[in-house]
Motif scaffolding. Structure first.
Motif, PDB file in Angstrom:
ATOM      1  N   THR A  21       8.612 -52.653  15.859  1.00  7.21           N
ATOM      2  CA  THR A  21       9.451 -51.671  16.560  1.00  7.21           C
ATOM      3  C   THR A  21      10.652 -52.587  17.364  1.00  7.21           C
ATOM      4  O   THR A  21      11.363 -51.785  17.818  1.00  7.21           O
ATOM      5  CB  THR A  21       8.767 -50.878  17.399  1.00  7.21           C
ATOM      6  OG1 THR A  21       8.078 -51.687  18.480  1.00  7.21           O
ATOM      7  CG2 THR A  21       7.728 -49.754  16.866  1.00  7.21           C
ATOM      8  N   ASN A  50      10.379 -38.454  14.647  1.00  6.56           N
ATOM      9  CA  ASN A  50      10.762 -39.879  14.976  1.00  6.56           C
ATOM     10  C   ASN A  50      10.324 -40.819  13.688  1.00  6.56           C
ATOM     11  O   ASN A  50      11.133 -42.051  13.797  1.00  6.56           O
ATOM     12  CB  ASN A  50       9.615 -40.517  16.039  1.00  6.56           C
ATOM     13  CG  ASN A  50      10.656 -39.943  17.611  1.00  6.56           C
ATOM     14  OD1 ASN A  50      11.598 -39.684  17.565  1.00  6.56           O
ATOM     15  ND2 ASN A  50       9.633 -40.002  18.584  1.00  6.56           N
ATOM     16  N   VAL A  51       9.666 -40.505  12.923  1.00  8.90           N
ATOM     17  CA  VAL A  51       9.520 -41.550  11.892  1.00  8.90           C
ATOM     18  C   VAL A  51      10.352 -41.335  10.588  1.00  8.90           C
ATOM     19  O   VAL A  51      11.001 -42.282  10.310  1.00  8.90           O
ATOM     20  CB  VAL A  51       7.907 -41.109  11.154  1.00  8.90           C
ATOM     21  CG1 VAL A  51       7.729 -42.129  10.018  1.00  8.90           C
ATOM     22  CG2 VAL A  51       7.002 -41.272  12.312  1.00  8.90           C
ATOM     23  N   PRO A  67      13.123 -43.651  16.390  1.00 10.60           N
ATOM     24  CA  PRO A  67      12.634 -45.125  16.924  1.00 10.60           C
ATOM     25  C   PRO A  67      11.328 -45.738  16.110  1.00 10.60           C
ATOM     26  O   PRO A  67      10.942 -46.753  16.242  1.00 10.60           O
ATOM     27  CB  PRO A  67      12.188 -44.880  18.270  1.00 10.60           C
ATOM     28  CG  PRO A  67      11.979 -43.300  18.574  1.00 10.60           C
ATOM     29  CD  PRO A  67      12.932 -42.611  17.314  1.00 10.60           C
ATOM     30  N   LEU A  68      10.691 -44.963  15.226  1.00 15.52           N
ATOM     31  CA  LEU A  68       9.760 -44.999  14.182  1.00 15.52           C
ATOM     32  C   LEU A  68      10.050 -45.122  12.936  1.00 15.52           C
ATOM     33  O   LEU A  68       9.119 -45.010  12.035  1.00 15.52           O
ATOM     34  CB  LEU A  68       8.505 -44.166  14.579  1.00 15.52           C
ATOM     35  CG  LEU A  68       7.852 -44.748  15.800  1.00 15.52           C
ATOM     36  CD1 LEU A  68       6.320 -43.848  16.059  1.00 15.52           C
ATOM     37  CD2 LEU A  68       7.016 -46.163  15.376  1.00 15.52           C
ATOM     38  N   LEU A  78      15.114 -49.919  10.279  1.00 14.15           N
ATOM     39  CA  LEU A  78      15.043 -49.401  11.695  1.00 14.15           C
ATOM     40  C   LEU A  78      16.374 -49.690  12.369  1.00 14.15           C
ATOM     41  O   LEU A  78      16.948 -50.917  12.161  1.00 14.15           O
ATOM     42  CB  LEU A  78      14.091 -50.041  12.582  1.00 14.15           C
ATOM     43  CG  LEU A  78      13.815 -49.617  14.058  1.00 14.15           C
ATOM     44  CD1 LEU A  78      13.235 -48.293  14.131  1.00 14.15           C
ATOM     45  CD2 LEU A  78      12.855 -50.617  14.712  1.00 14.15           C
ATOM     46  N   GLY A  96      18.051 -46.913  18.624  1.00  7.41           N
ATOM     47  CA  GLY A  96      17.834 -45.515  18.182  1.00  7.41           C
ATOM     48  C   GLY A  96      19.277 -45.030  17.430  1.00  7.41           C
ATOM     49  O   GLY A  96      19.387 -43.934  17.168  1.00  7.41           O
TER      50      GLY A  96
END
Lengths: 577, 398
Positions: free
Chosen positions: A444, A472-473, A479-480, A485, A489
């Motif tokens: 992360t 979120n994923v 962020p997940l 990634l 954010g």
């Protein structure tokens, strides 16, 4: 006779006043008896605004109400403290009507003030409640207002599908209000484990009776509860609810085998066998349902698309590479070896027990080393070097590191099986278990240039029942969004077309209110993920519940599911003897 | 002597700071912190995670965190538990007491059994009882405690099945309800064991007194066992006339709670004690053999002293010196708890709490336990040095 008449009239008046929730059990029950379960660790707090662990919330949910929840039979939204609701403004406004006459265990009314107060505190950034994300939608707050004593109104910045699932705990304003006004710290200090249980007020089926640290939590029936069964008898039926703290799984099993715990979920085939042996030997009056369902938790492999090494980055971004890796998953062996024969293969992101959204109709890259080798050949890995590893035309070896968190036996074995199969066709996988926190950091925390320093990680998420809660994923700026990634954010620098599609689907799924349409959206979502494999799913562990036959009001075998558990409601569970 | 004590106490201060600083650094060296595991929760936002870090003070530089903690410690405040949101002492205090119950009982058991058996083995070395004890000692040392704990649990389930009674508890430290009337039954079960114990020791005594050897110690043990179970049998008579058959633990009279805890402690103490017992037995035997071969023992025997006097007055007194020195190590042992057995047998002691704190990285709970252990270890060392000086005439601090 006259007295009786007055009493009867009073009772009728009481019923007319209160608007109880009718809990439909699986069989008619009777009052009395105790329910004893084991828990792996102590609760941390009784305070709903501080609680983060299930060890706490599992107990809090027995004494604090929520507005709405899921029906255990249909998994559709169902009223709890809210007896009904009305959707207005094309889904932008939901008006919840509360049960009139509902009371806390200390006699005070549960009304809109409690609901609005709890919503305010949960949404307060300084309090940092675990439920805070239920009060913000894409950065904009959801507004909660009181209409009258028994009506509250929620205004959403945009239509929101889970609007009818309001699972945050409602706390008594008359207790938490003064503390909140005196400061957040006072509020957070309330209802800690040293608070005398009698001071913890209940609005749920049970209330706290006693707590011995490291030993047990005892709850007793809340006589003021607003629930009845379908024959209008008050629930919960049970007089006592005991949670015994037993930090070791084998010791939990021993307790169940000795008949000192009423339910148990066998973790593996060995435990199932021990329970079965004892039942067959007539030494335990119990039932066990091996493989009745699978758990919500997932195990999957994710590759790093933001790799420092351009060769690896472009390799991991190739869908053919990921499909080849999926073809190397010997899910049958994983179930046999890692899960002891109990469990199911998983192919797509929505957990199998989540019947409302799950579909089996997705692409499945079944175990086939030949197909994997063929796909890798198409990527240029045609020959093997002297050590037997696949190489491409430039002589680059096909190799990567795979890590998982130390101590998770299931994941460690899954990783080993995958590594062995990969090695058989010449893919050099270096497997290593590492510390969980280090794993989370690698996953992360990208460096300043957006790269992360891992190749492949085997990890899992505790799946939920509402797909919109995993935004979120799947959304690009989540962020997940762990395979690709973005820093801080933001959207990742390079995205694939299918990621954009998933992002759109997730956003649509979260803002569509029609149940049938939602299902369609999430079915398509599962198909896109299964085809493109940003995350390669492995196997889901089985849910093997067992219970003593002295319990009534439980689900029959076909209805048991890992989301609800062994009984539809704790309110309608009863002791037969 | 006084100067020595003062000097030793002064030395403790830098040791304390060094030890706690080191512990703090080691905990912080581990990757991640209390909030890390929330990062894998899909419902958490970046913002709320950052907020939580700030609220718990985890975003501050390490020296600041250590200084804050230290200033709390100097005022007797162990810090705030991150997961329980309460004073660390509230989290660990009760657990330290719970562990102490086990450790005190286990230590008593070890000393009461190991010393006589060690002496016996030494006096009659290479006889079959000595060999039997040796084999048992090695077995006790070889079986890991947590595994023995599991065996004990299943033994309890089996034994309860066989007799259809609750002879042994299935883990835990207390029962939810205490069956006051059932104490009679418990006493009945314990009674034959006590009788057996008495007979064995009486037999030993008889056999030894015939050979002019002493076995007073064994007799005492037998009498104590016998007395204890007699008391247990009488316990129901002491219970007040108004008490119901069955009471919740928290509302029971003190004696019922105490016997309930003792009953739960019984199998755990056996498990915890075994390995220590095995080790100590062998050490005692070695010490005794060593002393028995000394010149002054030969002299004593040559003078025609009674064998009992030779063994118990001259030999044992010298052989037992290292054990006295070891008493200092007991103090931190009391705090350290009984280890993984507590986890397997669901005894709410320190180890489960420590493991929980470590896996959650609840730093101040870990630090609290380390601090208390460190302080006790230091005090224990001083105490054992002083005891040694008092027992062993060859040692003088001045």
């Amino acid at each position: 006779m006259k007295k009786l008449l007055i009493l009867g009239m009073l009772a009728l008046a009481g019923l007319a006043l209160a608007q109880p929730k009718v809990f439909k059990g699986t069989e008619p029950g009777r009052a009395g008896g105790a329910y004893r379960i084991t828990a792996i660790s102590d609760p941390r707090t009784w305070n709903p605004f501080v609680a983060r662990e299930t060890s706490s919330t599992d107990i809090i949910s027995l004494f604090l109400p929520t507005l709405t929840g899921y029906s255990p039979y249909t998994q559709a939204p169902e009223g709890n403290l809210a007896k009904s609701w009305e959707v207005r403004n094309n889904g932008l406004t939901v008006i919840f009507r509360l049960r009139e006459g509902a009371r806390w265990s200390d006699g005070q009314a549960i009304d809109a003030d409690d609901v609005i107060f709890s919503a305010t505190v949960h949404a307060d950034q300084r309090v940092n409640s675990n439920a805070r994300s239920s009060f913000i939608l894409d950065g904009q707050p959801i507004r909660w207002t009181k209409v009258d004593q028994y009506t509250v109104r929620a205004d959403f910045p945009k239509p929101y599908a889970p609007a009818l699932i309001q699972g945050w705990y409602i706390a008594p304003e008359h207790i938490f209000g003064p503390a909140y006004r005196a400061g957040v710290q006072q509020l957070q200090a309330l209802w800690n484990l040293d608070t005398p249980p009698a001071q913890v007020v209940s609005g749920g089926p049970f209330k706290l009776d006693s707590y011995v640290k490291g030993e047990r939590v005892v709850l007793v029936r809340n006589p003021n509860y607003w629930g009845v069964d379908d024959r209008n008898n008050p629930v919960a039926y049970l007089e006592r609810y005991t949670v015994q703290v037993v930090p070791d799984l084998n010791a939990q099993l021993a307790r169940f085998l000795a008949g000192e715990a009423d339910t148990f979920a066998a973790a593996n085939a060995d435990q199932v066998a021990q329970v079965l042996e004892r039942i067959r030997g007539n030494r335990l009056r119990a039932e066990i349902f091996p493989n009745a369902d699978v758990t919500l938790g997932t195990n999957f492999i994710v590759f790093n698309w933001n790799h420092k090494d351009p060769f690896k980055e472009s390799l991991f971004r190739q869908v053919k590479f990921r499909r080849a890796m999926a073809h190397l998953m010997d899910k049958k062996s994983m179930i046999e070896v890692a899960l002891g024969g109990l469990g199911q293969p998983q192919w797509s992101p929505i957990s199998i027990p989540n019947k409302a959204f799950f579909t089996d109709d997705v692409v499945k890259y079944e175990f086939s080393p030949q197909k994997a080798a063929q796909l890798l050949a198409e990527l240029g890995f045609r020959s093997k070097n002297r050590d037997g590893w696949l190489v491409n035309a430039q002589g680059k070896v096909l190799e990567f590191n795979l890590v998982t968190n130390q101590g998770n036996n299931v994941r460690e074995r899954i990783a080993q099986i995958f590594r062995d199969e990969a090695r058989k066709i010449g893919v050099k996988v270096e497997y290593r278990p590492i510390d969980f926190n280090e794993l989370v950091r690698q996953l992360t925390s990208p460096a300043a240039d957006g790269t992360r320093d891992f190749d492949a990680i085997l990890i899992g998420l505790t799946g939920g029942i509402e797909p919109a809660f995993s935004r979120n994923v799947w959304e690009l700026n989540g962020p997940l969004h762990m395979w690709n990634l973005g820093i801080g954010g933001k959207n990742p620098a390079k995205v694939e077309a299918f990621e954009v599609l998933i992002d759109t689907l997730m956003k649509r799924g979260a803002t569509t209110l029609d149940q049938a349409q939602r299902r369609q959206i999430y079915v398509q979502f599962q198909k896109v993920v299964a085809e493109n494999l940003p995350i390669i799913y492995t196997v889901a562990p089985a849910y093997n519940p067992a219970r003593l036959t002295r319990l009534g009001g439980m689900f029959p075998k076909e209805q048991i599911n890992s989301i609800t558990g062994q009984a539809p409601y704790i309110e309608t569970v009863f002791a037969k003897e | 002597m006084f100067a020595y004590v003062v000097r030793r106490l002064l030395q403790l201060i830098p040791t304390f700071f060094g030890a706690t600083l080191l512990a703090f650094l080691v905990i912080q060296l581990a990757p991640g912190d209390f909030v890390t595991r929330l990062e894998l929760d899909p419902t958490q936002t970046r913002e709320s995670i950052a907020n939580l870090r700030q609220q718990l003070g985890l975003d501050q530089p390490l020296p600041v965190q250590y200084a804050k903690w230290l200033s709390g410690i100097l005022q007797g405040y162990l810090g705030l538990s991150l997961s329980y949101k309460t004073d660390v002492w509230n989290v660990i205090g009760q657990r330290i007491l719970n562990s102490m119950v086990l450790v005190v009982l286990a230590t008593l058991m070890i000393y009461l059994i190991a010393i006589p058996i060690g002496v016996y083995s030494a006096i009659r070395k290479y006889t079959w009882p000595d060999r039997t004890f040796t084999v048992l000692a090695f077995l006790g040392l070889a079986i890991p405690n947590f595994f023995f704990g599991l065996i004990m649990l299943f033994l309890a389930v089996w034994l309860n099945d066989l007799t259809n009674m609750r002879i042994l508890p299935i883990g835990g430290m207390t029962t939810e309800f205490i069956h006051l009337g059932n104490l009679t039954r418990a006493a009945q079960i314990l009674f034959p064991f006590a009788l057996l114990g008495t007979l064995v020791f009486a037999g030993l005594f008889w056999q030894r007194s015939r050979r002019g050897q002493a076995a007073t110690f064994g007799i005492w043990v037998g009498l104590v066992l016998f007395g204890m179970s007699t008391l247990l049998m009488l316990a129901p008579l002491i219970q007040g006339p108004g008490l119901p058959e069955r009471l919740p633990y928290t509302e029971s009279p003190l004696w019922a709670r105490a016997t309930n805890v003792l009953w739960h402690a019984f199998p755990v103490v056996i498990v915890v004690g075994t390995s220590g017992l095995a080790g100590l037995m062998r050490v005692m035997r070695g010490q005794m053999l060593d002393v028995l071969s000394q010149d002054y023992i030969r002299t004593a025997r040559a003078k025609g002293l009674n064998e009992r006097v030779v063994i118990y007055k001259h030999a044992l007194r010298n052989a037992v010196i290292p054990f006295i020195a070891g008493i200092g190590g007991l103090l931190p042992g009391l705090i350290g708890g009984a280890g993984l057995v507590e986890v397997t047998m669901a005894w709410p002691g320190i180890t489960p709490a420590l493991l929980e704190a470590i896996s959650a990285i609840d730093i101040y709970v870990i630090m609290g336990l380390i601090t208390i252990t460190t302080v006790l270890l230091m005090i224990g060392n001083v105490v054992s040095d002083l005891l040694l000086a008092w027992v062993d005439p060859r040692i003088r601090y001045s």
